[in-house]
Design a protein around this motif. Structure first.
Motif, PDB file in Angstrom:
ATOM      1  N   PHE A  91       0.837  -1.202   0.000  1.00  0.00           N
ATOM      2  CA  PHE A  91       0.000   0.000   0.000  1.00  0.00           C
ATOM      3  C   PHE A  91       0.877   1.261   0.000  1.00  0.00           C
ATOM      4  O   PHE A  91       0.647   2.209  -0.754  1.00  0.00           O
ATOM      5  CB  PHE A  91      -0.926  -0.035   1.230  1.00  0.00           C
ATOM      6  CG  PHE A  91      -1.928   1.076   1.303  1.00  0.00           C
ATOM      7  CD1 PHE A  91      -2.671   1.462   0.193  1.00  0.00           C
ATOM      8  CD2 PHE A  91      -2.150   1.746   2.501  1.00  0.00           C
ATOM      9  CE1 PHE A  91      -3.611   2.487   0.263  1.00  0.00           C
ATOM     10  CE2 PHE A  91      -3.087   2.772   2.584  1.00  0.00           C
ATOM     11  CZ  PHE A  91      -3.815   3.141   1.462  1.00  0.00           C
ATOM     12  N   MET A  92       1.913   1.252   0.841  1.00  0.00           N
ATOM     13  CA  MET A  92       2.802   2.418   0.919  1.00  0.00           C
ATOM     14  C   MET A  92       3.590   2.613  -0.383  1.00  0.00           C
ATOM     15  O   MET A  92       3.762   3.741  -0.848  1.00  0.00           O
ATOM     16  CB  MET A  92       3.751   2.278   2.115  1.00  0.00           C
ATOM     17  CG  MET A  92       3.042   2.415   3.459  1.00  0.00           C
ATOM     18  SD  MET A  92       4.168   2.601   4.874  1.00  0.00           S
ATOM     19  CE  MET A  92       4.746   0.927   5.091  1.00  0.00           C
ATOM     20  N   GLU A  93       4.037   1.515  -0.973  1.00  0.00           N
ATOM     21  CA  GLU A  93       4.771   1.615  -2.249  1.00  0.00           C
ATOM     22  C   GLU A  93       3.858   2.131  -3.364  1.00  0.00           C
ATOM     23  O   GLU A  93       4.281   2.918  -4.213  1.00  0.00           O
ATOM     24  CB  GLU A  93       5.366   0.253  -2.647  1.00  0.00           C
ATOM     25  CG  GLU A  93       6.545  -0.195  -1.793  1.00  0.00           C
ATOM     26  CD  GLU A  93       7.803   0.649  -1.995  1.00  0.00           C
ATOM     27  OE1 GLU A  93       7.855   1.455  -2.940  1.00  0.00           O
ATOM     28  OE2 GLU A  93       8.741   0.504  -1.176  1.00  0.00           O
ATOM     29  N   ASN A  94       2.610   1.690  -3.358  1.00  0.00           N
ATOM     30  CA  ASN A  94       1.648   2.161  -4.357  1.00  0.00           C
ATOM     31  C   ASN A  94       1.376   3.661  -4.184  1.00  0.00           C
ATOM     32  O   ASN A  94       1.254   4.402  -5.160  1.00  0.00           O
ATOM     33  CB  ASN A  94       0.334   1.380  -4.262  1.00  0.00           C
ATOM     34  CG  ASN A  94       0.492  -0.052  -4.739  1.00  0.00           C
ATOM     35  OD1 ASN A  94       1.483  -0.385  -5.407  1.00  0.00           O
ATOM     36  ND2 ASN A  94      -0.461  -0.902  -4.394  1.00  0.00           N
ATOM     37  N   PHE A  95       1.262   4.102  -2.924  1.00  0.00           N
ATOM     38  CA  PHE A  95       1.101   5.529  -2.646  1.00  0.00           C
ATOM     39  C   PHE A  95       2.302   6.303  -3.182  1.00  0.00           C
ATOM     40  O   PHE A  95       2.149   7.329  -3.854  1.00  0.00           O
ATOM     41  CB  PHE A  95       0.950   5.783  -1.143  1.00  0.00           C
ATOM     42  CG  PHE A  95       1.076   7.242  -0.784  1.00  0.00           C
ATOM     43  CD1 PHE A  95       0.001   8.112  -0.953  1.00  0.00           C
ATOM     44  CD2 PHE A  95       2.282   7.764  -0.316  1.00  0.00           C
ATOM     45  CE1 PHE A  95       0.122   9.472  -0.653  1.00  0.00           C
ATOM     46  CE2 PHE A  95       2.412   9.118  -0.003  1.00  0.00           C
ATOM     47  CZ  PHE A  95       1.328   9.972  -0.179  1.00  0.00           C
ATOM     48  N   LYS A  96       3.494   5.798  -2.891  1.00  0.00           N
ATOM     49  CA  LYS A  96       4.723   6.476  -3.324  1.00  0.00           C
ATOM     50  C   LYS A  96       4.742   6.626  -4.847  1.00  0.00           C
ATOM     51  O   LYS A  96       4.977   7.716  -5.377  1.00  0.00           O
ATOM     52  CB  LYS A  96       5.942   5.682  -2.858  1.00  0.00           C
ATOM     53  CG  LYS A  96       7.263   6.228  -3.384  1.00  0.00           C
ATOM     54  CD  LYS A  96       8.425   5.303  -3.028  1.00  0.00           C
ATOM     55  CE  LYS A  96       9.687   5.742  -3.756  1.00  0.00           C
ATOM     56  NZ  LYS A  96      10.823   4.840  -3.456  1.00  0.00           N
ATOM     57  N   ARG A  97       4.474   5.544  -5.551  1.00  0.00           N
ATOM     58  CA  ARG A  97       4.518   5.580  -7.022  1.00  0.00           C
ATOM     59  C   ARG A  97       3.488   6.577  -7.564  1.00  0.00           C
ATOM     60  O   ARG A  97       3.781   7.376  -8.457  1.00  0.00           O
ATOM     61  CB  ARG A  97       4.250   4.173  -7.568  1.00  0.00           C
ATOM     62  CG  ARG A  97       4.529   4.035  -9.057  1.00  0.00           C
ATOM     63  CD  ARG A  97       4.354   2.615  -9.547  1.00  0.00           C
ATOM     64  NE  ARG A  97       2.989   2.121  -9.366  1.00  0.00           N
ATOM     65  CZ  ARG A  97       2.657   1.200  -8.490  1.00  0.00           C
ATOM     66  NH1 ARG A  97       3.557   0.654  -7.686  1.00  0.00           N
ATOM     67  NH2 ARG A  97       1.397   0.807  -8.376  1.00  0.00           N
ATOM     68  N   THR A  98       2.290   6.560  -7.001  1.00  0.00           N
ATOM     69  CA  THR A  98       1.213   7.447  -7.467  1.00  0.00           C
ATOM     70  C   THR A  98       1.540   8.911  -7.169  1.00  0.00           C
ATOM     71  O   THR A  98       1.327   9.796  -7.999  1.00  0.00           O
ATOM     72  CB  THR A  98      -0.121   7.058  -6.793  1.00  0.00           C
ATOM     73  OG1 THR A  98      -0.340   5.667  -7.001  1.00  0.00           O
ATOM     74  CG2 THR A  98      -1.278   7.837  -7.365  1.00  0.00           C
ATOM     75  N   PHE A  99       2.073   9.166  -5.973  1.00  0.00           N
ATOM     76  CA  PHE A  99       2.386  10.543  -5.578  1.00  0.00           C
ATOM     77  C   PHE A  99       3.524  11.102  -6.431  1.00  0.00           C
ATOM     78  O   PHE A  99       3.469  12.258  -6.878  1.00  0.00           O
ATOM     79  CB  PHE A  99       2.740  10.592  -4.092  1.00  0.00           C
ATOM     80  CG  PHE A  99       2.873  11.993  -3.555  1.00  0.00           C
ATOM     81  CD1 PHE A  99       1.776  12.841  -3.517  1.00  0.00           C
ATOM     82  CD2 PHE A  99       4.088  12.459  -3.098  1.00  0.00           C
ATOM     83  CE1 PHE A  99       1.889  14.143  -3.028  1.00  0.00           C
ATOM     84  CE2 PHE A  99       4.216  13.761  -2.606  1.00  0.00           C
ATOM     85  CZ  PHE A  99       3.118  14.597  -2.571  1.00  0.00           C
ATOM     86  N   LEU A 100       4.552  10.288  -6.695  1.00  0.00           N
ATOM     87  CA  LEU A 100       5.677  10.759  -7.525  1.00  0.00           C
ATOM     88  C   LEU A 100       5.214  11.037  -8.959  1.00  0.00           C
ATOM     89  O   LEU A 100       5.647  12.004  -9.592  1.00  0.00           O
ATOM     90  CB  LEU A 100       6.813   9.733  -7.531  1.00  0.00           C
ATOM     91  CG  LEU A 100       7.577   9.599  -6.214  1.00  0.00           C
ATOM     92  CD1 LEU A 100       8.674   8.546  -6.326  1.00  0.00           C
ATOM     93  CD2 LEU A 100       8.173  10.933  -5.786  1.00  0.00           C
ATOM     94  N   SER A 101       4.316  10.216  -9.450  1.00  0.00           N
ATOM     95  CA  SER A 101       3.769  10.431 -10.794  1.00  0.00           C
ATOM     96  C   SER A 101       2.983  11.745 -10.840  1.00  0.00           C
ATOM     97  O   SER A 101       3.082  12.526 -11.801  1.00  0.00           O
ATOM     98  CB  SER A 101       2.863   9.240 -11.140  1.00  0.00           C
ATOM     99  OG  SER A 101       2.092   9.519 -12.259  1.00  0.00           O
ATOM    100  N   PHE A 102       2.223  12.024  -9.787  1.00  0.00           N
ATOM    101  CA  PHE A 102       1.484  13.284  -9.684  1.00  0.00           C
ATOM    102  C   PHE A 102       2.451  14.475  -9.686  1.00  0.00           C
ATOM    103  O   PHE A 102       2.234  15.469 -10.379  1.00  0.00           O
ATOM    104  CB  PHE A 102       0.647  13.261  -8.398  1.00  0.00           C
ATOM    105  CG  PHE A 102       0.237  14.615  -7.898  1.00  0.00           C
ATOM    106  CD1 PHE A 102      -0.757  15.343  -8.541  1.00  0.00           C
ATOM    107  CD2 PHE A 102       0.859  15.184  -6.783  1.00  0.00           C
ATOM    108  CE1 PHE A 102      -1.135  16.607  -8.075  1.00  0.00           C
ATOM    109  CE2 PHE A 102       0.490  16.435  -6.323  1.00  0.00           C
ATOM    110  CZ  PHE A 102      -0.509  17.148  -6.972  1.00  0.00           C
ATOM    111  N   LEU A 103       3.530  14.391  -8.911  1.00  0.00           N
ATOM    112  CA  LEU A 103       4.500  15.490  -8.836  1.00  0.00           C
ATOM    113  C   LEU A 103       5.101  15.799 -10.198  1.00  0.00           C
ATOM    114  O   LEU A 103       5.220  16.954 -10.599  1.00  0.00           O
ATOM    115  CB  LEU A 103       5.627  15.147  -7.847  1.00  0.00           C
ATOM    116  CG  LEU A 103       5.253  15.046  -6.371  1.00  0.00           C
ATOM    117  CD1 LEU A 103       6.457  14.607  -5.546  1.00  0.00           C
ATOM    118  CD2 LEU A 103       4.721  16.369  -5.840  1.00  0.00           C
ATOM    119  N   LYS A 104       5.470  14.746 -10.919  1.00  0.00           N
ATOM    120  CA  LYS A 104       6.091  14.948 -12.234  1.00  0.00           C
ATOM    121  C   LYS A 104       5.094  15.563 -13.216  1.00  0.00           C
ATOM    122  O   LYS A 104       5.442  16.424 -14.013  1.00  0.00           O
ATOM    123  CB  LYS A 104       6.628  13.621 -12.773  1.00  0.00           C
ATOM    124  CG  LYS A 104       7.889  13.161 -12.034  1.00  0.00           C
ATOM    125  CD  LYS A 104       8.577  12.018 -12.757  1.00  0.00           C
ATOM    126  CE  LYS A 104       9.973  11.772 -12.221  1.00  0.00           C
ATOM    127  NZ  LYS A 104      10.013  11.282 -10.836  1.00  0.00           N
TER     128      LYS A 104
END
Length: 348
Positions: A91-104
Motif C-alpha cells: 500500500f505504501m509503495e503504491n502511494f509512493k509511485r502514485t504521488f511521484l507520478s502526480f508530482l512529475k
C-alpha cells in the motif's frame, strides 16, 4: 486511485480528516483556509476502504513556469484511516509511485513538509528518502497524575508556579469575544516587544475564527492577577492532543513568569477532558534554544521532530539554486534552498 481535494471542497476535506486514525488541527480544512502563501489541496490515494491523505500548499516559483509544494506552519505530514505502523508495504509503495507520478505531471520541483512528532509518519516517508531530523519537541504526558508530573518540573519552574499560587493568580477558560480580544491585545504587545515580523501579527478575525472553528476545539485561557488579565494562551484540543498554539504575557508581568502557572493549569484542564498529550513544541525555528530549554522545565519527555525534503527534479532544482545566487554547498539548514534569499528578504 488518486484525486485532489481543493480548498473549495470543504466537506470532502473535512470527511477525510475526521475519519483519519490520527490527526491534529494543523491538518484541517479550516487551518489550511487561513494560509495565504499558496493554494491548499489534499492529495488522496485510496485502495478499497483505505486511504492516505496529504495536505499541502502549491506555490508558484517566481520567474519560472514551475511550482513547489510546502506545508502550513505547524506539524502536518500525511494522515490515514490506519495508523502508519499498520500500513502494509505494498500500500505504501503504491502511494509512493502514485504521488511521484502526480508530482512529475504537475511540474513540481520539490516538496517540503513538517512531520508530526506524535505520529509515526516516518514509516511512510522513509520510502521516499529525504526525511531529516530537525531536532526535538517537548511533550507533557497527561496520562500520568498531575502530582507525578510536577515531580518532573525543574525547581525554578515549580518555584514560579508556587509563587503564582501564593499571589492568588487564577486561570479562566473562555470563548467569549471580549476575552479573545483581551488575549489578542496581550499577544500583539508581546510580538511587537520581541520584534516579530508582520507574519505573526494576526488579525482580529484570525483569533475569533480560530476559537469558533468547527473542526477542532479551540479556547483561550487567561491568567488573572486580581482583575487584570496578565497572561494567556490559545489552546487547541484535537483527538487526544492539546497544542499551545499561541502564548503571551504582558511586559510588566514577565518577571513573575505567570506563563509557568498557565502551563500547569492547561495540563490540569487536559486531564479533566481526557486528553493524553500536551504538546509544547520546540524552540524558535525548531532549534534547542532558550525557548526549548524553558519548555524542558515542565517535562523530560522529548520527541523527535522530522521534516520531509524531497527534490522531484534535480536539474531544475540546481538551476533554480544557481539562479537565486545561494551557494549550493552552503551549510544553511533551509529547504528548498532556492527560496532562502527570498525568505530572508521577507523577514527584514
Amino acid at each position: 486511485m488518486h484525486h485532489l481535494i481543493t480548498i473549495s471542497q470543504k466537506d470532502k476535506w473535512m470527511w477525510y480528516v475526521k475519519n483519519s486514525a490520527e490527526y491534529d488541527f494543523y491538518h484541517t480544512w479550516y487551518y489550511h483556509s487561513l494560509d495565504q502563501t499558496g493554494d491548499p489541496f489534499l492529495f488522496i490515494y485510496e485502495e478499497s476502504d483505505n486511504y492516505i491523505a496529504f495536505p499541502l500548499l502549491n506555490r508558484k516559483i517566481e520567474d519560472s513556469e514551475f511550482s513547489d509544494l510546502t506545508s502550513v506552519y505547524g506539524y502536518t505530514g500525511p494522515i490515514s484511516n490506519l495508523k502508519f505502523e499498520e500500513l502494509n508495504d505494498e500500500f505504501m509503495e503504491n502511494f509512493k509511485r502514485t504521488f511521484l507520478s502526480f508530482l512529475k505531471s504537475r511540474e513540481n520541483v520539490s516538496v517540503f513538509s513538517r512531520l508530526h512528532p506524535l505520529f509515526h509518519q516516518n514509516f511512510l516517508m522513509e520510502k521516499f528518502g529525504g526525511v531529516y531530523q530537525n531536532g526535538k519537541t517537548v511533550n507533557i504526558d497527561l496520562t500520568i497524575p498531575i502530582e507525578s508530573q510536577r515531580l518532573k518540573y525543574r525547581r525554578t519552574t515549580y518555584d514560579a508556579i508556587k509563587r503564582s499560587w501564593r499571589q492568588g493568580l487564577t486561570a479562566k477558560e473562555t470563548r467569549e469575544p471580549e476575552d479573545i480580544q483581551i488575549f489578542k491585545d496581550i499577544y500583539i504587545e508581546n510580538m511587537k516587544r520581541v520584534g516579530a515580523k508582520d507574519y505573526y501579527l494576526f488579525t482580529d478575525t484570525y483569533f475569533h475564527d480560530m476559537v469558533n472553528a468547527e473542526e477542532f476545539d479551540c479556547r483561550v485561557l487567561l491568567v488573572y492577577h486580581k482583575d487584570q488579565a496578565i497572561c494567556g494562551s490559545m489552546v487547541t484540543f484535537t483527538g487526544t492532543i492539546i497544542e499551545g498554539h499561541l502564548m503571551a504575557t504582558r511586559t510588566e508581568y514577565l518577571a513573575e513568569s505567570p506563563s509557568k502557572f498557565l502551563v500547569d493549569e492547561i495540563s490540569k484542564l487536559g486531564r479533566k477532558h481526557g486528553m493524553q498529550h500536551y504538546h509544547l513544541g520546540g524552540g524558535f525555528g525548531y532549534k534547542e534554544d532558550t525557548l526549548f530549554n524553558w519548555k524542558l522545565g515542565f517535562s523530560d519527555l522529548m520527541l523527535n521532530y522530522s521534516s520531509w525534503r524531497y527534490i522531484t527534479d534535480e536539474v531544475r532544482y540546481n538551476t533554480l539554486v544557481q539562479k537565486s545566487g545561494v551557494d549550493e554547498h552552503t551549510d544553511v539548514d533551509f529547504f528548498p534552498l532556492y527560496r532562502y534569499s527570498q525568505t530572508l528578504n521577507s523577514l527584514k
